[in-house]
Design a protein around this motif. Sequence first.
Motif, PDB file in Angstrom:
ATOM      1  N   UNK A  44       0.823  -1.214   0.000  1.00 57.16           N
ATOM      2  CA  UNK A  44       0.000   0.000   0.000  1.00 57.16           C
ATOM      3  C   UNK A  44       0.855   1.260   0.000  1.00 57.16           C
ATOM      4  N   UNK A  45       2.060   1.197   0.581  1.00 53.89           N
ATOM      5  CA  UNK A  45       2.892   2.403   0.641  1.00 53.89           C
ATOM      6  C   UNK A  45       3.320   2.888  -0.739  1.00 53.89           C
ATOM      7  N   UNK A  46       3.151   2.039  -1.750  1.00 50.94           N
ATOM      8  CA  UNK A  46       3.506   2.422  -3.109  1.00 50.94           C
ATOM      9  C   UNK A  46       2.458   3.320  -3.774  1.00 50.94           C
ATOM     10  N   UNK A  47       1.355   3.588  -3.089  1.00 48.37           N
ATOM     11  CA  UNK A  47       0.245   4.326  -3.684  1.00 48.37           C
ATOM     12  C   UNK A  47      -0.181   5.507  -2.818  1.00 48.37           C
ATOM     13  N   UNK A  48      -0.224   6.675  -3.431  1.00 44.25           N
ATOM     14  CA  UNK A  48      -0.695   7.866  -2.725  1.00 44.25           C
ATOM     15  C   UNK A  48      -2.197   7.829  -2.501  1.00 44.25           C
ATOM     16  N   UNK A  49      -2.921   7.072  -3.329  1.00 49.17           N
ATOM     17  CA  UNK A  49      -4.382   7.026  -3.221  1.00 49.17           C
ATOM     18  C   UNK A  49      -4.870   5.817  -2.406  1.00 49.17           C
ATOM     19  N   UNK A  50      -3.995   5.251  -1.569  1.00 46.33           N
ATOM     20  CA  UNK A  50      -4.419   4.105  -0.751  1.00 46.33           C
ATOM     21  C   UNK A  50      -5.507   4.549   0.228  1.00 46.33           C
ATOM     22  N   UNK A  51      -6.237   3.609   0.790  1.00 43.51           N
ATOM     23  CA  UNK A  51      -7.319   3.960   1.719  1.00 43.51           C
ATOM     24  C   UNK A  51      -6.819   4.837   2.871  1.00 43.51           C
ATOM     25  N   UNK A  52      -7.684   5.755   3.298  1.00 45.51           N
ATOM     26  CA  UNK A  52      -7.303   6.674   4.374  1.00 45.51           C
ATOM     27  C   UNK A  52      -7.830   6.231   5.732  1.00 45.51           C
ATOM     28  N   UNK A  53      -8.708   5.228   5.746  1.00 44.50           N
ATOM     29  CA  UNK A  53      -9.205   4.675   7.001  1.00 44.50           C
ATOM     30  C   UNK A  53      -9.217   3.150   6.877  1.00 44.50           C
ATOM     31  N   UNK A  54      -9.159   2.477   8.021  1.00 46.39           N
ATOM     32  CA  UNK A  54      -9.238   1.013   7.985  1.00 46.39           C
ATOM     33  C   UNK A  54     -10.608   0.562   7.502  1.00 46.39           C
ATOM     34  N   UNK A  55     -11.627   1.342   7.816  1.00 48.24           N
ATOM     35  CA  UNK A  55     -12.967   0.993   7.326  1.00 48.24           C
ATOM     36  C   UNK A  55     -12.976   0.987   5.797  1.00 48.24           C
ATOM     37  N   UNK A  56     -12.393   2.006   5.207  1.00 44.98           N
ATOM     38  CA  UNK A  56     -12.309   2.074   3.742  1.00 44.98           C
ATOM     39  C   UNK A  56     -11.496   0.891   3.203  1.00 44.98           C
ATOM     40  N   UNK A  57     -10.391   0.564   3.855  1.00 47.45           N
ATOM     41  CA  UNK A  57      -9.565  -0.558   3.426  1.00 47.45           C
ATOM     42  C   UNK A  57     -10.359  -1.859   3.432  1.00 47.45           C
TER      43      UNK A  57
END
Length: 147
Positions: A44-57
Motif C-alpha cells: 500500500x505504501x507504493x500508492x498515494x491514493x491508498x485507503x485513508x481509514x481502515x474501514x475504507x480498506x
Amino acid sequence: MGASGWSYVVAYQPDLDAALDALRDKVFAEGDYWWARGEIPNSAKDYDDRPTTMEELFNDEAVQESGTHSILDVYRVLNDGERPDYGTVEPVSAAEALRLTGTERLTREHLGIIKDLAERSWFGRCAVLHDVQGRPEEIYFWGYSGD
C-alpha cells in the motif's frame, strides 16, 4: 497468492490489546501491508491514493477476499479462557512457554522455538519477551494471513 507470514516486535505494555491496536495503527499509517491494485499484489505504501481509514480498506472487495497479509488481518487479543477465532491473537500461555523452552519467561532467543505455535492462517499469536533480569521488555506478534 497464498497466506503470508508476518511478525512484529513492539515495546512492552501490560495491555496486550492496546499494544495490538497501536501496532495496527502504525502499520496502516505506514502503508506496510498488501493492497490489491489491478492483478499484481503491491504494498500500500507504493500508492498515494491508498485507503485513508481502515474501514475504507476493509470495504474493498479484494481486501475482504484476500486480506492484507499483515497484522491488520487480526483485530483482538484473546483473554484467558477464550477460544481462538478468526482474526484473533492468542497469547502464549505460561504452560506452552514452559513446555517448549523450559521457562515461563520468554526472551528473543526463544523466537525460533515458539514460531510454530502460529499454526493456522487468519489467527495470530503473541508473547511477552523478557530482558536478562526477567522483566517484560517487548511483545512479539506473529501469524499468517491472506489468500
